[in-house]
Design an enzyme around this catalytic site. Structure first.
Site, short mmCIF file in Angstrom:
data_model
loop_
_atom_site.label_atom_id
_atom_site.label_comp_id
_atom_site.label_asym_id
_atom_site.label_seq_id
_atom_site.Cartn_x
_atom_site.Cartn_y
_atom_site.Cartn_z
N LYS A 247 45.31 30.76 59.55
CA LYS A 247 44.57 30.88 60.82
C LYS A 247 44.43 29.50 61.44
O LYS A 247 44.02 28.55 60.78
CB LYS A 247 43.19 31.49 60.57
CG LYS A 247 42.32 31.60 61.82
CD LYS A 247 40.94 32.19 61.49
CE LYS A 247 40.00 32.08 62.68
NZ LYS A 247 38.63 32.54 62.36
N ASP A 252 36.60 27.53 68.15
CA ASP A 252 36.20 28.92 68.38
C ASP A 252 34.79 28.95 68.98
O ASP A 252 33.81 28.75 68.28
CB ASP A 252 36.22 29.70 67.06
CG ASP A 252 35.69 31.12 67.23
OD1 ASP A 252 35.72 31.63 68.36
OD2 ASP A 252 35.25 31.69 66.22
N LYS A 259 29.00 32.25 70.39
CA LYS A 259 28.21 31.99 69.19
C LYS A 259 26.86 31.39 69.61
O LYS A 259 26.82 30.31 70.19
CB LYS A 259 28.94 31.01 68.27
CG LYS A 259 30.23 31.59 67.69
CD LYS A 259 30.95 30.55 66.84
CE LYS A 259 32.26 31.09 66.31
NZ LYS A 259 32.09 32.13 65.28
N ASP A 272 37.69 25.96 62.15
CA ASP A 272 38.26 27.31 62.18
C ASP A 272 39.78 27.31 62.04
O ASP A 272 40.41 28.36 62.11
CB ASP A 272 37.82 28.04 63.45
CG ASP A 272 37.61 29.53 63.21
OD1 ASP A 272 37.44 29.92 62.04
OD2 ASP A 272 37.61 30.30 64.18
N ASP A 332 34.45 37.46 69.31
CA ASP A 332 34.25 36.46 68.26
C ASP A 332 34.93 36.87 66.95
O ASP A 332 34.86 36.16 65.96
CB ASP A 332 32.76 36.20 68.03
CG ASP A 332 32.50 34.96 67.19
OD1 ASP A 332 33.39 34.08 67.17
OD2 ASP A 332 31.43 34.87 66.56
N GLU A 334 38.14 36.91 66.56
CA GLU A 334 39.42 36.54 67.17
C GLU A 334 40.48 36.13 66.16
O GLU A 334 41.67 36.26 66.41
CB GLU A 334 39.19 35.42 68.20
CG GLU A 334 39.17 34.00 67.66
CD GLU A 334 38.12 33.75 66.58
OE1 GLU A 334 38.38 32.94 65.68
OE2 GLU A 334 37.03 34.37 66.61
N ARG A 336 41.41 37.35 63.34
CA ARG A 336 42.25 38.47 62.87
C ARG A 336 43.24 38.91 63.94
O ARG A 336 44.31 39.41 63.61
CB ARG A 336 41.35 39.62 62.43
CG ARG A 336 40.52 40.24 63.54
CD ARG A 336 39.37 41.07 63.02
NE ARG A 336 38.34 40.23 62.40
CZ ARG A 336 37.22 40.71 61.84
NH1 ARG A 336 37.01 42.01 61.81
NH2 ARG A 336 36.33 39.90 61.31
#
Length: 478
Positions: A247, A252, A259, A272, A332, A334, A336
């Site tokens: 990933k 993010d 968030k 992230d 959020d 995202e 995946r």
């Protein structure tokens, strides 16, 4: 640490050392109640003696794993930093029971721990501190070409871990998707005899119908970069083809589901891309080690998850490159969505096995805490391979269930699936989502390293996953 009736050490090495110090070591260890427990240490300043200091560092009663000896190296590094030492010698008080193979792995683990322990990432400090430690002598664990080979391997992996740490530590205004792609290309150029790079633009990803990945990238002013490195040995047949998928969200924000609130951790969302750091760190190490008989694809769908008028909205329906449709009920979730297209792409490379790594869910941290990564796989054989690799690396993993009945919570009324289920079992439903994008003929494992990728106490990256990935690839090498 046991002593006789005269309070003298019974251990031969400690007895000899204490004799040279006039009994000072035994006396100090009794006064400070140092019993050799793991994590405990004492250091004495020596007047007019060959060495400036002598230290005792506890290993505990049952130290045998590489992880325990790596922690010894880290403790030595900490003591060396405090003392501003130029050189250090390390000897085990009891090494009689170690086989020759154990001596090699023990020396390697100590060396690795010392190198990683002495390292500090001071690239962004106005007055960077440089470590003074120049040399480490590890005494009593052998010499010769086998040991040199083992230490060279430790050097390569440690160097890759430091590289991975620096990637994760780099702020999002420095490490953009383009910068991450440039780092990947640089690795390929450094080891061009075995590594090649292919960086796909947004337009190329659009041609491949990567609607899931591009949906996440749509709001950012920094364009996405899809990274594909390929390792092929310079000669000999290929027996196994592997893919490592990471990933690569360089930042993010959460998107429109921004968030907010305590525990949202938006301030460390530069981390992230920890999965991609593990994948690229492994590529760097393997470029140096050059294992035979194995082809490895390193794949990262890198982008930012930001907020703008062009951004993906809650309720949007996007289509992944395998034709499956996804109703986005939470922007959020995202990571995946980017991994979905990356996994489809990995399967198209004709690989036998895939391991993906992602800082995917807070739910996994709740389940396993900050030091253990969650492992999800339908393959017992693949789980065995990776866990054997982790025993050598010393990194901590725990296998979690892929409970198929939980998939019911991921059903959409208008698309094939939603991208998040309920709060319960969030790490499991995330893994089940990824499973929809993996060819059934391919052995697959998902590793959620949201916890161990970051040391919250020190506020720095750990480089987690790299050592295990390298060991796993070598296990698949001829």
């Amino acid at each position: 640490m046991s002593k006789d009736e005269n309070y003298k050490f019974q251990n031969s090495i400690l007895k000899k050392l204490d004799g040279l110090l006039g009994g000072m070591l035994a006396e100090a260890s009794s006064e400070e109640d140092f019993t050799g427990k793991a994590g405990k240490s004492m250091v004495l300043r020596l007047p007019s003696c060959g060495s400036k200091r002598v230290g005792l560092i506890g290993l505990g009663k049952t130290a045998s794993s590489p992880a325990s000896f790596q922690r010894l190296g880290e403790a030595v590094a900490a003591a060396a930093k405090t003392a501003q030492a130029n050189s250090v010698a390390i000897v085990l008080a009891s090494s009689e029971g170690l086989s020759n193979e154990s001596k090699l792995s023990t020396a390697s683990a100590i060396a690795s721990g010392t190198v990683l322990g002495i390292y500090e990432d001071s690239r962004y400090k106005s007055e960077p501190r440089k470590p003074k430690l120049n040399s480490v002598d590890i005494i009593g664990l052998g010499t010769g070409p086998e040991l040199e080979k083992k230490l060279k391997y430790a050097e390569n992996v440690s160097s890759a871990i430091i590289f991975g740490r620096e990637l994760v530590n780099s702020p999002a205004n420095v490490l953009t998707p383009a910068a991450l792609a440039a780092e990947a290309s640089n690795i390929a150029s450094l080891y061009s005899d075995v590594l090649s790079a292919n960086i796909l633009s947004a337009e190329q990803c659009k041609e491949l119908k990567m609607g899931s990945y591009l949906g996440v990238a749509a709001a950012s002013a920094n364009p996405p970069h899809f990274i594909h490195l390929c390792y092929k040995p310079s000669s000999g047949p290929i027996k196994t083809k592997l893919a490592l998928v990471g990933k690569g969200l360089t930042f993010d924000s959460g998107g429109y589901n921004i968030k907010t609130g305590a525990g949202c951790s938006i301030d460390i969302m530069k981390t992230d891309m920890g999965g991609s750091a593990a994948v690229l760190g492994a590529a760097k190490a393997l470029g140096q080690i050059k294992p035979p008989g194995v082809e490895v694809h390193f794949i990262v769908a890198s982008c930012e998850n930001m907020i703008s008028g062009t951004g993906m909205r809650p309720g949007d329906i996007i289509t992944a490159s395998n034709g499956k449709t996804i109703e986005v009920n939470n922007t959020d979730a995202e990571g995946r969505l980017t991994l979905a297209d990356a996994l489809v792409y990995a399967c198209k490379q004709g690989v036998d096995k895939i391991v993906d790594l992602a800082t995917l869910t807070g739910a996994c941290i709740v389940a396993l805490g900050p030091s253990i990564a969650g492992v999800f796989t339908p393959s017992d054989d693949l789980a065995k391979e990776v866990f054997e690799a982790s025993e050598v690396s010393g990194e901590k993993f725990w296998r979690m269930p892929l409970e198929e009945s939980y998939w019911e919570s991921m059903k959409s009324g208008v698309a094939d699936m939603v991208n998040t289920g309920g709060r319960q079992g969030g790490a499991i439903t995330a893994a089940l989502f990824l499973k929809q994008f993996v060819d059934e003929k391919v052995e697959w494992m998902h590793i959620d390293l949201a916890g161990p990728v970051w040391n919250d106490k020190k506020r720095v990256a750990t480089g987690f996953g790299i050592a295990t990935l390298v060991e796993w690839v070598l296990k698949n090498s001829s």
